[in-house]
Design an enzyme around this catalytic site. Structure first.
Site, short mmCIF file in Angstrom:
data_model
loop_
_atom_site.label_atom_id
_atom_site.label_comp_id
_atom_site.label_asym_id
_atom_site.label_seq_id
_atom_site.Cartn_x
_atom_site.Cartn_y
_atom_site.Cartn_z
N PHE A 141 0.85 -1.19 0.00
CA PHE A 141 0.00 0.00 0.00
C PHE A 141 0.88 1.24 0.00
CE2 PHE A 141 -2.33 3.38 2.26
CZ PHE A 141 -3.48 3.43 1.50
N ASP A 225 9.30 2.65 1.08
CA ASP A 225 8.20 3.37 1.72
C ASP A 225 8.24 3.07 3.22
OD1 ASP A 225 5.76 4.09 2.85
OD2 ASP A 225 4.61 3.62 1.06
N LYS A 254 3.39 9.81 8.87
CA LYS A 254 2.82 9.24 10.10
C LYS A 254 3.59 9.60 11.37
CE LYS A 254 0.37 5.25 8.06
NZ LYS A 254 -0.99 5.28 8.54
C1 LIG Z 1 3.09 2.24 3.81
C2 LIG Z 1 2.18 3.39 3.58
N1 LIG Z 1 2.41 4.21 2.54
C3 LIG Z 1 1.63 5.27 2.30
C4 LIG Z 1 0.55 5.57 3.11
C5 LIG Z 1 -0.31 6.76 2.81
O1 LIG Z 1 -0.12 7.73 3.79
P1 LIG Z 1 -1.24 8.87 4.01
O2 LIG Z 1 -2.49 8.19 4.48
O3 LIG Z 1 -0.63 9.78 5.04
O4 LIG Z 1 -1.43 9.55 2.71
C6 LIG Z 1 0.27 4.74 4.19
C7 LIG Z 1 -0.90 5.00 5.05
O5 LIG Z 1 -1.47 4.12 5.67
C8 LIG Z 1 1.11 3.62 4.44
O6 LIG Z 1 0.89 2.80 5.48
#
Ligand SMILES: Cc1ncc(COP(=O)(O)O)c(C=O)c1O
Length: 429
Positions: A141, A225, A254
C-alpha cells in the site's frame, strides 16, 4: 452509562455530513493522554492503534503540546519561497537519522501519499523516456492519490478509478520475481518493508539486500516506503536499517509528526540531484509549524530512547500475545511495535468490536490479522493492561464461536480507516 440520545446524534451527524469513503466511525473521541483515549461518554480506552502508527509519543505529550504552541506563537507559515530554522533543522536531522551523508536531500509534503507522489516523480525523472517501467510489490500500500494508487498493488482498490497512471507493474515479493522483472527499462522498484495495511507482512529474509544489489546492477532506483515503519516504530529509525542497506530514497510521514500532518521524501546520493527548480512543490509542505513539531517529536524519541523501547517492548508485547490462553491466536509477526496478530478464524471485525467493548482500541488489518501499533512510549503497565483486555476480547469472540453461531461479521472485509478495498459497490442512482 451511555446516553443513547447523544450517541445517536453524533452517529447521525457523521453519517450525514462526512464523506462515505470511510466506514462507520466506531467512536467519538474527545480527549487523549499518553496511551489512553476518552470518548464523549467519559469512557477510557487503551489505544494500541495510535492513529494508525502516527501518535509516536502517545496523546497530548508535553513535548508535542509545547512545540505546537510555541511555534504557532512565533511563526507558522511563509511558503517555500523562503526557508525557516525549524525546516532546515528537520531536514538536517532526517538526513542524519536516515544516514544519507552530506549528499542527501529532503522534500517536505503533508502526508504519506504526498511523500510517495514525490518519490514517483523522482522515479520518472530518473527513468526519462528510456526507462518507463516502475516495479512495485503486490499487496503493498502506498496511498490513495492517483499516483500512489497506481503504485498500490491492490486491484480492488484501483478498479473504480481506472485508468491508472501508466508504467507500474506488480510483482511477487520474491527475489526470483524481482530478478525476472528487472531490465534496463526499469526506473525504480518501490517496496514497503513490512506491508502494514495488507496485514503486517514482512518481506522475506534477505529481500532488501538482494533488491539493493539487483536494482543497482540494472541502474534502477530502490525506493523504500517507510511511512508506516519509520520514526523508530520497528526498533530502528527506519526499517531498511535492519537490512544494513543504502536505498536511493525513502518516504516518511505518520510517526514523524506524532499527530501533526507531515510527510517527506529523503534522497540518497545521486538521486538527490534529480529534482531541479520547477519540477515539484507544495504550498504547505515543510512549513515552520509542521517541521518544528516533527523536530520536537524526533527529539523526544531520541531523548527518551524510544527506538530502543520499540524493540524491547515489541518483543515483550509479542510474548504477551503468544502467552494468551486463546485458541484464536495463531501467532504474531512484524518488527518492534508494528505487530500483526494472526487469528485462526476470520473474525477480526468481531475482535476489534469486542476489544472496544472492553476498553481497548486495536485494528483489523484484514479479516484474520489484528494490527497493533501502540505509541512508542508504552511500558509494563500498558502491556499488562493490553494483555488483560485483549485476552478478554478474544474470549468474548471465542465464546460466540463455540456457540456455533459465528458472528455476522465473520467474513467481513478488512476494517481500514486508512483504506483498503472498497467494501461494496453501489451503483449510482
Ligand atoms: C506504507 C504506507 N504508505 C503510504 C501511506 C499513505 O499515507 P497517508 O495516508 O498519510 O497519505 C500509508 C498510510 O497508511 C502507508 O501505510
Amino acid at each position: 452509562m451511555t446516553n443513547g440520545t447523544e450517541t445517536i446524534t453524533w452517529r447521525e451527524d457523521a453519517g450525514r455530513d462526512l464523506v462515505r469513503s470511510f466506514g462507520d466511525r466506531m467512536a467519538l473521541f474527545v480527549r487523549g493522554e499518553g496511551a489512553y483515549l476518552w470518548d464523549d461518554q467519559g469512557t477510557r480506552y487503551l489505544d494500541f492503534l495510535a492513529g494508525i502508527a502516527v501518535d509516536s509519543l502517545g496523546h497530548a505529550h508535553p513535548a508535542f503540546v509545547e512545540a505546537v504552541s510555541t511555534q504557532a506563537a512565533l511563526l507558522a507559515h511563509v511558503s517555500n519561497y523562503f526557508a525557516t530554522p525549524p525546516q532546515l533543522a528537520l531536514a538536517a536531522r532526517l538526513k542524519r537519522l536516515a544516514g544519507t551523508g552530506e549528499s542527501g536531500r529532503v522534500y517536505f509534503g503533508n502526508s504519506g501519499a504526498e511523500a510517495n507522489e514525490a518519490a514517483f516523480k523522482l522515479a520518472r525523472l530518473h527513468g526519462g523516456v528510456d526507462r518507463p517501467r516502475i516495479l512495485a510489490l503486490k499487496e503493498a500500500f502506498h496511498g490513495r492519490t492517483m499516483g500512489t494508487l497506481a503504485l498500490t498493488g491492490k486491484p480492488l482498490m484501483q478498479e473504480p478509478f481506472q485508468p491508472m497512471v501508466p508504467g507500474v507493474e506488480f510483482i511477487d515479493s520474491t527475489v526470483d520475481a524481482l530478478e525476472a522483472a528487472l531490465d534496463e527499462r526499469v526506473a525504480a522498484l518501490f517496496v514497503e518493508p513490512i506491508k502494514g495495511e495488507a496485514g503486517v507482512l514482512p518481506l522475506p529474509e534477505g529481500y532488501l539486500a538482494a533488491a539493493r544489489e539487483l536494482t543497482a546492477r540494472h541502474g534502477a532506483l530502490l525506493i523504500v516506503d517507510e511511512i508506516q515503519t519509520g520514526a523508530g516504530r520497528t526498533g530502528e529509525w527506519f526499517a531498511f536499517q535492519h537490512a544494513g542497506i543504502t536505498p536511493d530514497a525513502i518516504t516518511v510521514a505518520k510517526g514523524i509528526g506524532g499527530g501533526f500532518p507531515i510527510g517527506a521524501l529523503i534522497t540518497f546520493g545521486a538521486a538527490s540531484d534529480l529534482f531541479y527548480p520547477g519540477t515539484h512543490g507544495s504550498t504547505f509542505g515543510g512549513n515552520a509549524l509542521a517541521t518544528a513539531v516533527a523536530g520536537a517529536v524526533l527529539d523526544e524519541i531520541e531523548r527518551a530512547g524510544l527506538v530502543e523501547n520499540a524493540a524491547v517492548r515489541g518483543t515483550q508485547l509479542r510474548t504477551a500475545v503468544e502467552g494468551l490462553d486463546s485458541d484464536l491466536v495463531a501467532g504474531t509477526r512484524g518488527e518492534g511495535l508494528l505487530i500483526g496478530v494472526a487469528l485462526t478464524h476470520p473474525v477480526t471485525k468481531a475482535v476489534t468490536a469486542a476489544a472496544q467493548q472492553h476498553g481497548l482500541i486495536v485494528n483489523a488489518a484484514n479479516d484474520s490479522t489484528i494490527r497493533l501499533a501502540p505509541p512508542l512510549t508504552i511500558g509494563d503497565v500498558e502491556i499488562d493492561e493490553f494483555a488483560r483486555l485483549f485476552g478478554a476480547a478474544l474470549a468474548t469472540v471465542a465464546d460466540a464461536l463455540l456457540l456455533d453461531e459465528p458472528p455476522a461479521t465473520a467474513s467481513a472485509p478488512a476494517d481500514d480507516a486508512a483504506g483498503d478495498a472498497p467494501r461494496e459497490r453501489k451503483e449510482p442512482k
